[in-house]
Design an enzyme around this catalytic site. Structure first.
Site, short mmCIF file in Angstrom:
data_model
loop_
_atom_site.label_atom_id
_atom_site.label_comp_id
_atom_site.label_asym_id
_atom_site.label_seq_id
_atom_site.Cartn_x
_atom_site.Cartn_y
_atom_site.Cartn_z
N CYS A 63 -5.66 -10.69 13.27
CA CYS A 63 -6.08 -11.13 14.61
C CYS A 63 -5.11 -10.57 15.65
CB CYS A 63 -6.14 -12.66 14.67
SG CYS A 63 -7.09 -13.26 16.08
N GLU A 77 15.74 -15.46 13.51
CA GLU A 77 14.80 -15.89 14.56
C GLU A 77 15.37 -15.64 15.95
OE1 GLU A 77 11.83 -16.44 13.94
OE2 GLU A 77 11.98 -16.61 11.77
N CYS A 114 -15.15 -18.64 13.79
CA CYS A 114 -14.27 -18.32 14.93
C CYS A 114 -15.09 -18.24 16.22
CB CYS A 114 -13.56 -16.99 14.67
SG CYS A 114 -12.71 -16.34 16.12
N CYS A 159 -12.27 -10.47 8.59
CA CYS A 159 -11.49 -11.71 8.75
C CYS A 159 -12.18 -12.89 8.07
CB CYS A 159 -11.34 -12.00 10.24
SG CYS A 159 -10.53 -13.57 10.56
#
Ligand code: SF4
Length: 211
Positions: A186, A40, A201, A195
């Protein structure tokens, strides 16, 4: 308490994530807190493919914070150079290893380490330990903003509070799915027609209504 749309999004995202998970070495189960942290930490401002090329070699040469503490900064720079920001990354890792035998397991304590922000802290603890924390980077923020539109808060603190409610007990699966969904569906140019969220949405409904 979640709204109907929030509940649907969470359920749909978890289902989508089961079938579409991207595989990276740092996503393997049983990775240690240190190993996930390294990934990370490197992924900030760096494409995953570049990190994947450096990650196994880095862990082989520096398997623990103790080994980093014994290394010179030049040795670290040499290994992380392909990622860019090598001097900054090497100095920060050296500083962390010089002051810690083990990484902290509280978000605030992780965030107190040099060059570690909210995203790296929460992602590390969620992906290594399953901690129920929101993982919010620019791509994830874009997803939430599109789906929830007017309900999406302005400030980062409010956004974290908003997303914290949505993170289920399967926090690792949910947050990994969110990252993958932001990267694969997205995106900047969203693939709305294919999607799962296009029935509710706000972004898609609005764009359809404008024809
Ligand atoms: S419908 Fe389009 S904008 Fe909405 S979440 Fe799906 S891909 Fe993103």
């Amino acid at each position: 308490m979640l709204s109907e749309v929030e509940r649907r999004f969470r359920t749909n995202l978890l289902e989508w994530g089961q079938k579409n998970r991207r595989e990276y070495p740092w996503r393997e189960l049983n990775r240690t807190l240190y190993e996930v942290f390294v990934a990370e930490f490197f992924l900030t401002q760096t494409p995953a493919g570049n990190v994947a090329a450096v990650y196994p070699g880095f862990l082989k040469q520096f398997p623990t914070l103790d080994v980093i503490a014994e290394a010179t900064e030049d040795e670290l720079v040499e290994v992380v150079e392909p990622l860019g920001f090598q001097n900054m990354r090497a100095a920060a890792l050296k500083q962390i290893a010089s002051t810690h035998d083990h990484l902290p397991t509280e978000p605030a304590s992780l965030m107190a380490l040099p060059r570690v922000g909210q995203y790296v802290a929460n992602a590390t603890l969620c992906f290594a330990r399953g901690d129920r924390l929101p993982v919010l980077d620019r791509n994830v923020e874009r997803v939430y903003r599109r789906v929830f539109r007017d309900r999406w808060p302005e400030t980062e603190a409010d956004q974290l509070t908003f997303t914290q409610r949505l993170v289920p007990d399967e926090a690792r699966a949910y947050n990994l799915a969110l990252l993958d969904f932001g990267a694969l569906v997205c995106q900047s140019e969203p693939l709305c027609k294919q999607c799962f969220a296009n029935e509710y949405c706000a972004y898609f409904i609005e764009s359809e209504s404008y024809g």
